[in-house]
Design a protein around this motif. Structure first.
Motif, mmCIF file in Angstrom:
data_model
loop_
_atom_site.group_PDB
_atom_site.id
_atom_site.type_symbol
_atom_site.label_atom_id
_atom_site.label_comp_id
_atom_site.label_asym_id
_atom_site.label_seq_id
_atom_site.Cartn_x
_atom_site.Cartn_y
_atom_site.Cartn_z
ATOM 1 N N PRO A 205 0.772 -1.243 0.054
ATOM 2 C CA PRO A 205 -0.161 -0.024 0.053
ATOM 3 C C PRO A 205 0.973 1.210 0.030
ATOM 4 C CG PRO A 205 -0.792 -1.563 1.813
ATOM 5 C CD PRO A 205 0.249 -2.252 1.095
ATOM 6 N N LYS A 206 1.998 1.157 0.754
ATOM 7 C CA LYS A 206 2.833 2.471 0.704
ATOM 8 C C LYS A 206 3.334 2.710 -0.476
ATOM 9 C CE LYS A 206 4.599 2.308 5.484
ATOM 10 N NZ LYS A 206 5.802 1.819 6.499
ATOM 11 N N LEU A 220 -8.546 4.006 -3.691
ATOM 12 C CA LEU A 220 -9.448 3.036 -2.887
ATOM 13 C C LEU A 220 -8.779 2.005 -2.115
ATOM 14 C CD1 LEU A 220 -12.180 2.554 -1.819
ATOM 15 C CD2 LEU A 220 -12.417 1.269 -3.916
ATOM 16 N N MET A 221 -8.734 2.083 -1.080
ATOM 17 C CA MET A 221 -7.956 1.155 -0.070
ATOM 18 C C MET A 221 -9.001 0.101 0.583
ATOM 19 S SD MET A 221 -5.191 3.132 2.164
ATOM 20 C CE MET A 221 -6.126 4.412 2.676
ATOM 21 N N SER A 222 -9.036 -1.093 0.249
ATOM 22 C CA SER A 222 -9.807 -2.285 0.862
ATOM 23 C C SER A 222 -9.148 -2.933 1.680
ATOM 24 C CB SER A 222 -10.452 -3.064 -0.212
ATOM 25 O OG SER A 222 -11.044 -4.038 0.340
ATOM 26 N N ILE A 390 -6.320 -0.754 -4.091
ATOM 27 C CA ILE A 390 -5.223 -1.494 -3.417
ATOM 28 C C ILE A 390 -5.793 -2.177 -2.200
ATOM 29 C CG2 ILE A 390 -3.467 -0.143 -4.166
ATOM 30 C CD1 ILE A 390 -3.395 1.335 -1.473
ATOM 31 N N GLU A 391 -5.232 -3.205 -1.850
ATOM 32 C CA GLU A 391 -5.703 -4.042 -0.723
ATOM 33 C C GLU A 391 -4.666 -3.697 0.313
ATOM 34 O OE1 GLU A 391 -7.509 -8.286 -0.408
ATOM 35 O OE2 GLU A 391 -6.630 -7.768 -2.562
#
Ligand code: ZN
Length: 502
Positions: A205-206, A220-222, A390-391
């Motif tokens: 994620p970074k 969008l983060m999930s 992204i997850e």
């Protein structure tokens, strides 16, 4: 002299058109009439002006007083005209000289004691006042309440006279005791944000957020609750390129309309995180006298929408326009206001209603149907406009226990700045702003890259819009790597960030 004219300004969106305050005194039965203000506000203003004049030991003329605020069709909040009206009455009745007034613009709300209270939008008013110079008109100085001076003083070369009371302003205009001109802002201290290094693990994620920062892409983060989505988002402003002078001024002007500008937050990118229960007006702006909403307060900063599927779908749909155009037009009855809203969207969601789908402990009890319905709350068109999906997985125990901190925001920001500079040199704008024709021009890849992209499109069934977005993100990845051409590896990484399209 029984007529006095004072210059002030109204607020209309980001605009501050000139308002002329005319005060006329005539013989006859004593009365006090204000025209050009909404009915309800007239009475309050009259009471404050009368009390302030008397408390300051001036005489309130026992004549027929008529105050006209022109033009009549401008939206007006009463408070800011208290000081101009009071000065107009004093000038028209010969208690202060009327002649010097033409060199000033004046705004301020009066307390009954004659003290001055801050006005909203002092920065926008000052910016508009300075435009007179560009139009070849005579320069004016701005007299305004002390606590509004620091934002007005952000405008270069503006002559600002802060005052704390009606009496002080009168002393200045009469030439007794001059007000002290506001000293322009000193070199601002370095802006500091919470640091990326405080987030454990989450290297994927970074990396995605670094790409987003470089090209200005929305994200969008999930991931399950407690994996650091909010923590990552709140640290995102710290890896964005430093603000330009113009960006800082625009951002400050909007905060000023909302009464939320602080001098110490000059050139600091805003981070707005409205709750999912926020109303449409709170989010996009509005109201009788239109005010900026969260998306405008996040102008040149970050809008974080946590628990995205919980937001009212109608409210989310409104985001589509500003996401493309960078501004929002609010229409209210006969009035329109335009606010800038060029924000970077960072959204977050759980993978399913309970939040634990795909968690390594596998505690999720949601049915596939529930999961599908939950995800369908975010419409395809909105999802389409978010460049990176992204997850953010739950960390395993050993990752949680690991010592040592991650890379500091500052060194990530250095790479981001470098990548952004390449974009400006090549195409004059950040990658996310490229139009479809520009994508063809600046985001070319070789045959292998093209083949890879075509394969992904058919396998994931992507839209034409998604196709352009992948190329723009790939462009940002190549820019971070300092590569002139987009390579297949860059395409492959960019495709990974479209996983929710499938
Ligand atoms: Zn679940």
């Amino acid at each position: 002299m029984s007529l006095a004219v004072i210059h002030s300004r109204a607020l209309s969106g980001m605009d501050a058109p000139e308002v002329v305050v005319e005060v006329h005194l005539a013989n006859g039965l004593p009365s006090f009439t204000i025209v050009g203000l909404p009915e309800a506000e007239v009475k309050e203003s009259k009471d404050r002006v009368r009390a302030a004049i008397q408390t300051a030991q001036f005489e309130f003329p026992a004549r027929r007083i008529t105050v006209n605020l022109a033009p009549a069709d401008l939206p007006k909040e009463s408070g800011r005209y208290d000081l101009p009206i009071a000065l107009g009455i004093l000038a028209a009745s010969g208690q202060i000289p009327a002649k010097t007034l033409e060199h000033y613009e004046i705004a301020g709300e009066l307390a009954l004691t004659g003290e001055l209270r801050p006005v909203r939008g002092a920065l926008a008013m000052t910016v508009n006042m300075m435009q007179r110079k560009a139009e070849g008109q005579a320069r004016r100085a701005f007299i305004l309440p002390q606590s509004s001076a620091s934002e007005a003083g952000l405008v270069q070369d503006a002559v600002i006279y802060p005052a704390s009371s009606l009496l002080e302003v009168c002393a200045h205009l009469s030439g007794h005791t001059e007000l002290v001109r506001y000293q322009a802002r000193q070199q601002a201290a370095a802006v500091s944000y919470p640091d990326f290094s405080e987030v454990k693990g989450q290297s994927m994620p970074k990396r995605a957020l670094e790409i987003a920062a470089a090209g200005g892409h929305s994200v969008l983060m999930s991931g399950p609750p407690g994996t650091g989505k909010s923590m990552l988002a709140s640290r995102f402003p710290g890896i964005l390129p430093a603000m330009t002078e113009q960006e800082a001024l625009e951002s400050a002007a909007i905060q000023s309309l909302n009464n939320s500008f602080r001098a110490e937050s000059w050139a600091r990118r805003t981070f707005r995180s409205p709750h999912h229960t926020a109303s449409g007006v709170a989010l996009v702006g509005g109201g009788g006298i239109p005010r900026p909403g969260e998306i405008s307060l996040a102008h040149h900063g970050v809008l974080f929408l946590d628990e995205l599927p919980e937001f009212d779908r109608k409210v989310l749909e409104v985001l589509r326009e500003p996401l493309e155009s960078g501004h929002i037009t609010i229409s209210r009855a006969a009035r329109q206001a335009d606010f800038p809203a060029s924000f970077q969207l960072i959204a977050a969601m759980n993978p399913c209603p309970c939040g634990y789908l795909g968690h390594h402990n596998n505690k999720c009890r949601c049915t596939p149907d529930q999961v599908a319905r939950y995800r369908a709350k975010i419409s395809g068109p909105l999802l389409d406009r978010i460049d990176l999906h992204i997850e953010v997985p739950a960390l395993k125990e050993d990752e949680l226990m690991a010592n040592g901190s991650g890379e500091a925001s500052e060194s990530v920001r250095m790479r981001v700045e470098r990548a952004r500079r390449l974009q400006i040199e090549r195409q004059g704008k950040a990658n996310y702003l490229l139009g479809s024709r520009e994508v063809e021009q600046y985001c070319a890849t070789d045959d292998a890259g093209m083949a890879l992209l075509k394969q992904a499109i058919s396998r994931l069934n992507l839209s034409a819009r998604a196709y352009h977005r992948i190329l723009k993100v790939a462009r940002s990845i190549a820019d971070i790597a300092g590569e002139a051409a987009i390579k297949p590896a860059h395409i492959a990484e960019a495709v990974q960030y479209r996983r929710f399209d499938a």
